[in-house]
Design an enzyme around this catalytic site. Structure first.
Site, PDB file in Angstrom:
ATOM      1  CD  GLU A 473     -60.584  75.098  48.224  1.00  0.00           C
ATOM      2  OE1 GLU A 473     -59.829  75.758  47.470  1.00  0.00           O
ATOM      3  OE2 GLU A 473     -61.785  74.959  48.008  1.00  0.00           O
ATOM      4  CG  ASP A 546     -60.100  73.666  44.378  1.00  0.00           C
ATOM      5  OD1 ASP A 546     -58.931  73.227  44.317  1.00  0.00           O
ATOM      6  OD2 ASP A 546     -61.046  73.051  44.890  1.00  0.00           O
ATOM      7  CG  ASP A 548     -63.820  76.541  42.919  1.00  0.00           C
ATOM      8  OD1 ASP A 548     -63.273  77.191  43.841  1.00  0.00           O
ATOM      9  OD2 ASP A 548     -64.118  75.342  43.029  1.00  0.00           O
ATOM     10  CG  ASP A 550     -66.889  77.274  47.309  1.00  0.00           C
ATOM     11  OD1 ASP A 550     -67.403  78.244  47.912  1.00  0.00           O
ATOM     12  OD2 ASP A 550     -67.496  76.227  47.022  1.00  0.00           O
TER      13      ASP A 550
END
Ligand code: 28G
Length: 686
Positions: A473, A546, A548, A550
Site C-alpha cells: 500500500e 498497514d 490499521d 485503512d
C-alpha cells in the site's frame, strides 16, 4: 419423526442440563488393561478395540483430532455424528436420519438403526458398551465385514471426540423395545445409563450435543446453511436414505435462503445432484454419463455422474469415499481419470482415429468436466494435512474397472456424441500445446519482461517456484519494501491508495483501472475465464497493508478482486496476507514486536516480566526501517503469513458473503453488522 422416537421432553431435559454448569473436568480413571478376547453378548469381539485412552488428550489438543478449533473444525463434530448414522443407514439398518438445530445452539442427530449396544462391556466391568464408546478414545472397534467403517485420520475419530468437546451431550438409545438415556459433560458421564421406559416399535440412536465454548470460543456456533448442505449431500450420496432437516427459525437469515424444515431424499442419487447443478448449461455431449454399481455388503460399490460442459464453463469434481468428501481427490479420482482417458483412446482406435488421440492427456479430457464420484470401501485410508485425500490404492482399480465398462457402453450407444467428445478433447490438447509453445517463444525472446508494469520491482529469479509478489500500500511503504526484500525471489508492486472495488464494477471500468491493470500484468495469469494457473509468475501473492482499518479495507478490496477475478488463485493456495506488527516494545537491549493490543499485553507480561518497556506504535509500514520491515514482515524465517483459503463446500456462501459485504447494497451491509452486533468487542479502539 424424531418426536415419535424420543418425544419432545428429550429436548427440554437437554436445555435444563445445559444451564447447570458442568463440574471441573476430573482425571479419567485409567482404563483397566484388556484381558483376553472373549466375544461379547452384543455379538462383536471387543478384543479388536485397540488403543484405550481417556478423553483428556482430546480436550488438551483438539486440533489433533478435529484439525483445529475453527468453524470448520466445529462442523467436523456434526460430520462425525452424521457419519456414524450414515454408516448405520449404508449398512442397511437405518432408513432415515433426522438433523435438528436448536435455539440453544445444540444439534441433534437421530437415526432409526439398531441403537448403540447398551449391554455391559466385557472389558470394562461396570460400564456399558455405550459408555465405553462415548468415553474411551478410539474405542470404535472394527466393524464386522458387512459393515463399513468411515475410519482413518480425522474421519471416524469416534463420537467420543465429539463428547469430549461438548459441554453437554445426551445419548438416547431405543433398542429391544426399551429406551435408554445417558448424559455427559466434557466427556464425563453425569450419571449412569438410565432406563427411561418401554419404547415398543422404536429403534435407533439419538445424539444431541452442544459444542463447548471453552474449546471453540464464546461466539462459535453452527452455521445453518453449512449444516443444511452437509446433510443434503449425504442424501445425494446415498439414495436410499431420507434425511430430515429442522432448524430453529430464529437462527435463520431473514432472506430465507435456508428452509427451517426440509426432507432430502434422492432416489436418483448423484445424477439428480449433477443434473440440478448444471441445469441450463451447454454440454459437449449428451446425456450425462452416470451409473451405479452396488456390491453385496457394500465393499466396492460406487456411483458416478459426469457431464462435459461447453468450453468457457468452469468444471469441477466432487468425490467422496463412504460419503466423506475428498476435496483433494485421491486414488478414486485417479481411477476415474484413467478410465475416461483410456476409454476414449480405445474408442478412437475402434473408429480409426487413434492418431488424433495420441497427444490427449487425462487433464484434457477432464477440462471443464463436471464430475461426481462416490465410492464405498472397507476401512478407507485418508491422507494429507486435513485428511481430505483418499489413499487406498484399491479404490483406483475398483473405479477404473467399473467405469471402463460403462464408458465403453456410453460411447458405443451414441457414436455421434462420442465423436463430439473426441473432437472436443483433441481441441483441448491442441490448445494446450499451442499455449505451451507460445510461452516458450515468449520466454526466449524476453518480450514478457518488457510488458511488465513500470512500478513493479521484479525479482531476478526466473520461474514462479519459490517467488513472491508483495502488493504494498503506497509508494513510501513500497520504497521500504524494495530495500528490505530479497531481490532474488521477492518482487514488490506498490499500489497507490484504494483500489477499485470490483464487486460492483463493470468489465470496462475494471479494464480502465490502471492499478488493477498493473496487478493483472504483474501476475501474468489472466483473469476470469482466461485465468491460467500455469502462467502465474509468482508462487505466493502476498498482500502487505498497514495494520490499521485503512489497511484492512485495502486488503479486503484486493481479496474481493482475487475472489471475483481469479478464484482459482485462492483455491490453489497462492494468496496470503502479511501480518505486520503494530507496536515495538523496547527495554534495555530487548526489543520485540506485537501484532495487536492483546499481544502487546502478553509480551509485557512474558518478555518484560511486568517492567514497563518503551512502546512505539507504527503508523504504517512506510514508517519502519527497511531492516525492521524485513525482520517483522518479509523474512520468511521470521514473519507470519495468513493464507487465504476457501472452503470448497461453501463457495456459494462465500460468494454471498462477499456480495453482501462488498456489493452495492448498503442495506445488506447494515443488516450484516446489525445481526452480528452482539459478537462485537472493543469497538472503542476503532
Ligand atoms: C444418532 C447419531 C449418530 C449408531 C449404531 C449401531 C451399532 C453400533 C452404532 O455399534 C459397536 C462395535 C463393533 C459392532 C452394531 C448395534 C451392531 C449391533 C450396532 C449413530 C458393534 C457400535 N447393534 N448406530 N454403533 N460396534 N448410530 N448415530 O451413531 O462391532 S452408532
Amino acid at each position: 419423526m424424531a418426536d415419535d422416537l424420543f418425544g419432545e421432553d428429550g429436548g427440554k431435559d437437554m436445555r435444563e442440563e445445559s444451564r447447570a454448569p458442568a463440574p471441573a473436568p476430573k482425571p479419567v480413571r485409567p482404563a483397566p488393561a484388556p484381558r483376553g478376547g472373549t466375544p461379547s453378548e452384543a455379538g462383536y469381539d471387543a478384543s479388536t478395540i485397540e488403543v484405550l485412552e481417556g478423553l483428556e488428550p482430546v480436550r488438551r489438543r483438539p486440533g489433533m483430532y478435529i484439525g483445529g478449533t475453527d468453524e470448520r473444525a466445529l462442523h467436523h463434530l456434526f460430520a462425525e455424528v452424521i457419519d456414524n448414522a450414515m454408516d448405520e443407514a449404508v449398512a442397511g439398518h437405518a432408513s432415515f436420519i433426522d438433523v435438528e438445530l436448536f435455539v440453544d445452539g445444540s444439534l441433534a442427530v437421530t437415526d432409526n438403526g439398531r441403537g448403540i449396544p447398551i449391554d455391559p462391556h466385557p472389558k470394562f466391568p461396570g460400564k456399558s458398551a455405550l459408555e465405553v464408546i462415548m468415553t474411551i478414545l478410539h474405542a470404535g472397534g472394527k466393524f464386522d465385514s458387512k459393515v463399513y467403517e468411515t475410519s482413518g485420520g480425522l474421519h471416524g475419530v469416534g463420537v467420543s471426540v465429539v463428547n469430549a468437546l461438548s459441554d453437554v451431550l445426551e445419548v438416547e438409545v431405543a433398542r429391544g423395545q426399551m429406551l435408554y438415556r445417558q448424559t455427559f459433560s466434557r466427556g464425563h458421564p453425569q450419571g449412569p445409563l438410565e432406563t427411561v421406559g418401554r419404547a415398543p416399535n422404536r429403534r435407533g440412536t439419538r445424539v444431541r450435543f452442544h459444542p463447548d465454548a471453552q474449546i471453540f470460543g464464546e461466539g462459535a456456533h453452527f452455521v445453518p446453511a453449512r449444516l443444511f448442505r452437509m446433510a443434503r449431500s449425504k442424501a445425494y450420496l446415498f439414495g436410499g436414505v431420507e434425511i430430515r432437516w429442522r432448524c430453529a427459525p430464529s437462527l435463520l437469515k431473514p432472506e430465507g435462503d435456508i428452509a427451517p424444515e426440509a426432507v432430502f431424499k434422492f432416489p436418483g442419487g448423484l445424477r439428480d445432484y449433477l443434473a440440478r447443478e448444471i441445469e441450463g448449461k451447454d454440454l459437449v455431449a449428451e446425456p450425462i454419463f452416470s451409473g451405479k454399481i452396488t456390491k453385496e455388503g457394500g465393499h466396492g460399490s460406487l456411483e458416478w455422474a459426469i457431464a462435459w460442459l461447453a468450453t468457457g464453463e468452469d468444471g469441477f469434481s466432487s468425490s467422496y469415499c463412504n460419503t466423506i468428501p475428498t476435496p483433494e481427490g485421491g486414488t478414486h479420482e485417479s481411477g476415474l481419470r484413467i478410465a475416461l482417458l483410456r476409454g476414449l483412446r480405445d474408442h478412437a482406435e475402434r473408429i480409426g482415429q487413434s492418431k488424433r488421440m495420441a497427444q490427449v492427456t487425462a487433464d484434457d479430457v477432464m477440462a471443464t468436466c463436471a464430475a461426481m464420484l462416490s465410492v464405498f470401501i472397507r476401512e478407507p485410508e485418508f491422507q494429507g494435512q486435513t485428511k481430505d485425500k483418499l489413499a487406498t490404492l484399491e479404490a483406483a482399480r475398483i473405479v477404473e474397472n467399473a467405469l471402463r465398462d460403462a464408458f465403453d457402453h456410453w460411447l458405443a450407444a451414441s457414436p455421434q456424441q462420442a465423436l463430439k467428445l473426441l473432437d472436443w478433447s483433441v481441441d483441448r490438447a491442441e490448445e494446450r500445446l499451442r499455449r505451451r509453445l507460445e510461452k516458450e517463444v515468449s520466454r526466449k525472446t524476453a518480450t514478457r519482461k518488457l510488458r511488465l508494469p513500470g512500478k513493479l520491482a521484479d525479482c531476478s529469479n526466473a520461474g514462479a517456484a519459490g517467488s513472491e509478489l508483495f502488493i504494498v500500500e503506497g509508494d513510501s511503504a513500497g520504497g521500504s519494501a524494495k530495500q528490505a526484500r530479497n531481490r532474488a525471489n521477492q518482487a514488490i508492486l506498490p499500489l497507490r491508495g484504494k483500489i477499485l472495488n470490483v464487486a460492483n464494477a463493470t468489465r470496462e471500468k475494471l479494464n480502465a483501472n490502471q492499478q488493477l491493470a498493473d496487478l493483472i500484468l504483474a501476475l501474468g495469469c489472466g483473469i476470469g475465464t482466461q485465468f491460467r494457473e500455469d502462467d502465474l509468475r509468482y508462487e505466493k501473492v502476498i498482500v502487505m497493508t498497514d495494520a490499521d482499518v485503512d489497511g484492512a479495507h485495502i486488503a479486503s478490496l484486493l481479496v474481493t478482486f482475487f475472489w471475483r477475478q481469479m478464484p482459482r488463485l485462492i483455491e490453489k493456495g497462492h494468496l496470503y496476507l502479511s501480518v505486520p506488527p503494530l507496536y515495538r516494545l523496547r527495554h534495555g537491549t530487548k526489543s520485540v514486536y506485537a501484532r495487536d493490543d492483546a499481544h502487546k499485553d502478553e509480551l509485557i507480561e512474558t518478555v518484560f516480566k511486568g517492567k514497563k518497556p518503551e512502546i512505539g506504535r507504527f503508523k504504517g509500514l512506510g514508517e519502519m526501517m527497511p531492516a525492521e520491515l524485513k525482520e517483522t514482515t518479509m523474512d520468511p524465517s521470521k514473519r507470519s503469513l495468513l493464507k487465504v483459503m476457501v472452503d470448497h463446500e461453501n463457495k456459494e456462501e462465500t460468494s454471498d458473503t462477499v456480495e453482501r459485504l462488498m456489493g452495492n447494497k448498503p442495506e445488506a451491509r447494515f443488516l450484516f453488522i446489525q445481526e452480528r452486533a452482539a459478537f462485537a468487542r472493543e469497538l472503542i479502539d476503532l
